[in-house]
Design a protein around this motif. Sequence first.
Motif: not given
Length: 199
Positions: A91-92, A98-99, A94-96, A88, A138, A125
């Motif tokens: 993933t957090s 990407k944003a 990676r999301e941050k 987690s 993905k 990646k």
Amino acid sequence: MDEVQTQVTQIVEWVSPMSIRILALRVRTREEVALASDELRKLKDVQERIEAVRVALVKPLNDHVKIINAEFKRHTEVLDKLEVFVKSLLTSFREKEKAELEAIAEKARLANPEIASLVILPEEKTVKGQQSQVTFSKVWKAEVVDFSQLPDKYKLPDMVAINEAVKAGQRIIPGVRIHQVEIPSIRRRVDDIPDDQPF
């Protein structure tokens, strides 16, 4: 192992002659129904004795396996939770990341609309550590959000709930045929059959 072999030999001695008798059965008269009923009762007795032998042999092993599994589960559950926690975090991040990259790219597009189509986000990646590397990939996942719109081929009937409703007296369920079937139920008439009686 000798005990197991002895028990298996006894079971073979029970089952072999019974198999011959049962395969020779014919049911054309009430007398033959009674004979078949007696054979079925004997068969049930043998099944119960075989199950008792199996349980007596297997229960100590199963109990030992349960103890081992419980001990290991205490530790693997902790490790599973730690794995979920670390993933987690990754993933957090990676999301941050990407944003943030998307925000930079959008800012560049707004600053210079002529090159907007040329702005490409870097696709890093994989991150390498000293002992490992993590790669973000993905995968497709499905989540039912509206069951009423789900195609029929993906809907499974809950036969346990349906049969419980029928046993409780419900006789009409749309899309279900509810009917009675006759099944034979055999009861012993003589309760004093010795356990060592051959079948």
